[in-house]
Design an enzyme around this catalytic site. Structure first.
Site, mmCIF file in Angstrom:
data_model
loop_
_atom_site.group_PDB
_atom_site.id
_atom_site.type_symbol
_atom_site.label_atom_id
_atom_site.label_comp_id
_atom_site.label_asym_id
_atom_site.label_seq_id
_atom_site.Cartn_x
_atom_site.Cartn_y
_atom_site.Cartn_z
ATOM 1 N N HIS A 188 -3.438 -2.629 -4.973
ATOM 2 C CA HIS A 188 -4.760 -2.630 -5.594
ATOM 3 C C HIS A 188 -4.737 -3.058 -7.047
ATOM 4 O O HIS A 188 -5.752 -3.512 -7.573
ATOM 5 C CB HIS A 188 -5.477 -1.305 -5.333
ATOM 6 C CG HIS A 188 -5.986 -1.280 -3.925
ATOM 7 N ND1 HIS A 188 -5.198 -0.849 -2.885
ATOM 8 C CD2 HIS A 188 -7.119 -1.742 -3.377
ATOM 9 C CE1 HIS A 188 -5.865 -1.016 -1.755
ATOM 10 N NE2 HIS A 188 -7.036 -1.548 -2.030
ATOM 11 N N GLU A 430 -8.086 -5.466 11.624
ATOM 12 C CA GLU A 430 -6.914 -5.335 10.759
ATOM 13 C C GLU A 430 -5.760 -4.622 11.456
ATOM 14 O O GLU A 430 -4.784 -4.254 10.812
ATOM 15 C CB GLU A 430 -7.283 -4.689 9.416
ATOM 16 C CG GLU A 430 -8.098 -3.443 9.516
ATOM 17 C CD GLU A 430 -8.581 -2.921 8.170
ATOM 18 O OE1 GLU A 430 -8.124 -3.371 7.121
ATOM 19 O OE2 GLU A 430 -9.434 -2.013 8.208
ATOM 20 N N ASP A 454 -3.953 -5.706 5.926
ATOM 21 C CA ASP A 454 -3.422 -4.731 6.875
ATOM 22 C C ASP A 454 -2.953 -5.409 8.155
ATOM 23 O O ASP A 454 -1.945 -5.017 8.737
ATOM 24 C CB ASP A 454 -4.473 -3.656 7.190
ATOM 25 C CG ASP A 454 -4.492 -2.582 6.109
ATOM 26 O OD1 ASP A 454 -3.403 -2.173 5.680
ATOM 27 O OD2 ASP A 454 -5.584 -2.173 5.679
ATOM 28 N N CYS A 501 -11.592 -11.283 5.177
ATOM 29 C CA CYS A 501 -11.825 -10.657 3.878
ATOM 30 C C CYS A 501 -10.535 -10.155 3.241
ATOM 31 O O CYS A 501 -10.563 -9.570 2.173
ATOM 32 C CB CYS A 501 -12.865 -9.541 3.977
ATOM 33 S SG CYS A 501 -12.321 -8.179 5.008
#
Ligand code: PEP
Ligand code: MG
Length: 559
Positions: A188, A430, A454, A501
């Site tokens: 992140h 994912e 993921d 995404c």
């Protein structure tokens, strides 16, 4: 001059003083004070500073999410100067001669227990408030920096890696770039850097020494190079490169307002990924066509207790209204794995990435899910909302989640609260299970959005947080690309749209592949919109489709 290297995960060149991220130590010191008057004054100063900080947070919350959101901080302000609370602290310092940190800690526990034992649920909830206000005062007393950066000038921020809960609190205006010793391209910190459009370098290990603190550093997020105390020639070279990048950016700015259309007329939607209400302005600034992923869990990470329906409603409403009718895909809560939140009190897991996370938590704790869905549907009246569920593996999960949506809509009907009847409901693809089951899942939903961060980690059995996997973590692995093709085919065979995404969506080496397999939407960090548009404008899909698809399906693939 010292040169070190890491892996560049967000491009750009930036220079400034190096600053190490400060983390709260969490150890409480207890001692008796000699000058009780001075200690009382120390408390009063910290209290005043806390009230000032809370006022600033209230203003920020008001701008981002409206009056309702600001109220939380205003309540905390009142709590900080509550007379009973203050008197208890005064007695601990002046009569018992204890240090302020210890007294505030004890008084907080006493008040929290008192609130928690009350019958009234509103008063019970004040227990969390008093703890929160007190820890702010204790942090100020013990010199812990809120937001981790105690500098008057913007800095290059160094850390081991930042947890999502830490990134939300950072004072972004003070950051010119990131360097982390650990981390990975889809961690992140990297995602945040790309959203902010600032350079970031990860995985520098122990090359970064604390003695470099405060020294001048220039980082190049494209090459992963870091120079400490640069000599004049290096400085000149890197600053020239920076000017070049800014010139390129100016050229990209000319693409604003243009359609995302290939040379042979194929169009694709380029949307943005965001993590907070305040990111919307970078979406608009970079001409994103919509929001393809709003990671709603950052609202939860930003709070010290479960965010209320009103708080969430205000935030979603603000994003939808600010986007003025453009499509906004809001993902329901995706916590667990690397995004841990204390107040959820999730049991420790050996392997949290495969544990109780995302939709699993929502289905197991329907009250939390219901609150979010109510806030989402209420907000849908103010824009063009799509709701998306993360971490799906089975058809029954989707059916159960959709049932919750129907229940919420029924409740709103009964209460006469307006919402958009046409909200699309989709899922993230994912997990390999979701990709393999996409023919069946497509019959249940209005769209798919592939979360390649993921999907790659689960398909290749490679932890996305682990930077040491090197060549084993190959985000272009045909196993992932084949799954994406399978998902796109199953989506289209069932008349629904499919997007990407995950971070891979912005990988310009794969744009032709994605267009060839028929991806309808690429949702990327706001700064990637214009480079991606430029790539699309220069692509001819028909020329490469057959070759790329044959490559994907070929038996000759050796990877
Ligand atoms: C993904 O997994 O690709 C994704 C977009 O979700 P997150 O990165 O938030 O897990
Ligand atoms: Mg994900």
């Amino acid at each position: 001059m010292i040169s070190i290297h890491g892996k560049g995960v967000s491009t750009g060149v930036a220079g400034g003083p190096l600053y190490f991220y400060r983390r709260a130590q969490g150890t409480l010191r207890r001692y008796n004070v000699e000058d009780r008057g001075a200690e009382w004054q120390r408390f009063k100063d910290a209290q005043a500073k806390a009230i000032e900080q809370l006022g600033e947070l209230a203003e920020k919350a008001r701008e981002e999410a409206g009056d309702e959101a600001a109220m939380l901080f205003e309540t905390h302000q009142l709590m900080a100067e509550d007379l009973d609370y203050e008197e208890a602290i005064e007695s601990g310092i002046k009569e018992e001669g204890k240090n302020a940190e210890a007294v505030v800690t004890d008084v907080a526990v006493m008040f929290a227990e008192m609130f928690a034992s009350m019958d009234d649920t509103y008063m019970q909830a004040r227990a969390a408030d008093v703890k929160d206000v007190s820890s702010r005062i204790i942090d100020i007393l013990s010199g812990v920096v809120q937001g981790g950066i105690d500098s008057d000038v913007p800095v290059i921020l160094a850390s081991d890696d930042l947890a999502p809960s830490e990134t939300v609190q950072l004072d972004k205006a003070k950051i010119l770039g990131f360097i982390t010793s650990g981390g990975s391209g889809s961690s992140h910190t990297a995602i945040l850097a790309r959203t902010m459009g600032i350079p970031a370098i990860i995985g520098v290990g122990d090359q970064l020494k604390s003695e470099y603190e405060g020294r001048e550093v220039i980082i190049d997020g494209g090459t992963g190079s870091i120079v400490i105390d640069p000599d004049e020639a290096t400085k000149e070279h890197l600053m020239a490169k920076r000017a070049q990048i800014l010139k390129h950016q100016a050229m990209l700015n000319e693409l604003k307002g243009k359609e995302n259309i290939t040379k042979d007329g194929k169009t694709v939607r380029i949307y943005c990924n965001i993590g907070s209400v305040e990111d919307v302005h970078t979406v608009l600034e970079n001409d994103g066509g919509g929001i393809g992923l709003f990671r709603s869990e950052f609202l939860y990470l930003n709070c010290d207790d479960y965010p209320t329906e009103e708080y969430q409603f205000a935030a979603y409403k603000k994003v939808l209204s600010d986007m003025e009718g453009r499509e906004v895909v809001i993902r329901t809560l995706d916590i667990g794995a690397d995004k841990q939140i204390d107040y959820f009190q999730l049991p420790k897991e050996e392997n949290p990435a495969m544990g109780n996370r995302a939709l699993r938590i929502c289905l197991n704790r329907p009250e939390i899910f219901r609150t979010q869905l109510r806030a989402l549907y209420r907000a849908s009246a103010f824009g063009h909302l799509c709701i998306m569920f993360p971490m799906v593996t089975s058809v029954w999960e989707v059916k159960e989640a959709k049932k919750m949506c129907e229940q919420v809509k029924k409740e709103l009907d009964e209460e006469g609260i307006p919402y958009d009847e046409d909200v699309q409901v989709g899922i993230m693809i994912e997990t390999p299970a979701a990709a393999i089951m996409s023919d069946r899942l497509a019959k249940e939903v209005d769209f798919f959005s592939c979360g390649t961060n993921d999907l790659t980690q689960y398909t290749l059995a490679c932890d996305r947080q682990n930077n040491d996997l090197g060549r084993f973590f190959n985000s272009h692995h045909p196993a992932v690309l084949r799954l994406l093709k399978m998902v796109a085919d199953n989506a289209h065979a069932n008349g629904i749209w499919v997007g990407i995404c995950g971070e891979l969506g912005a990988d310009l080496e794969l744009t032709e592949t994605f267009l060839s397999i028929g991806i309808d939407e690429l949702s990327v960090s706001p700064r990637s919109v214009l480079p991606l548009r430029q790539k699309v404008l220069n692509t001819t899909v028909a020329d490469c489709r057959d070759r790329l698809i044959a490559d994907l399906l070929s038996d000759q693939i050796t990877i």
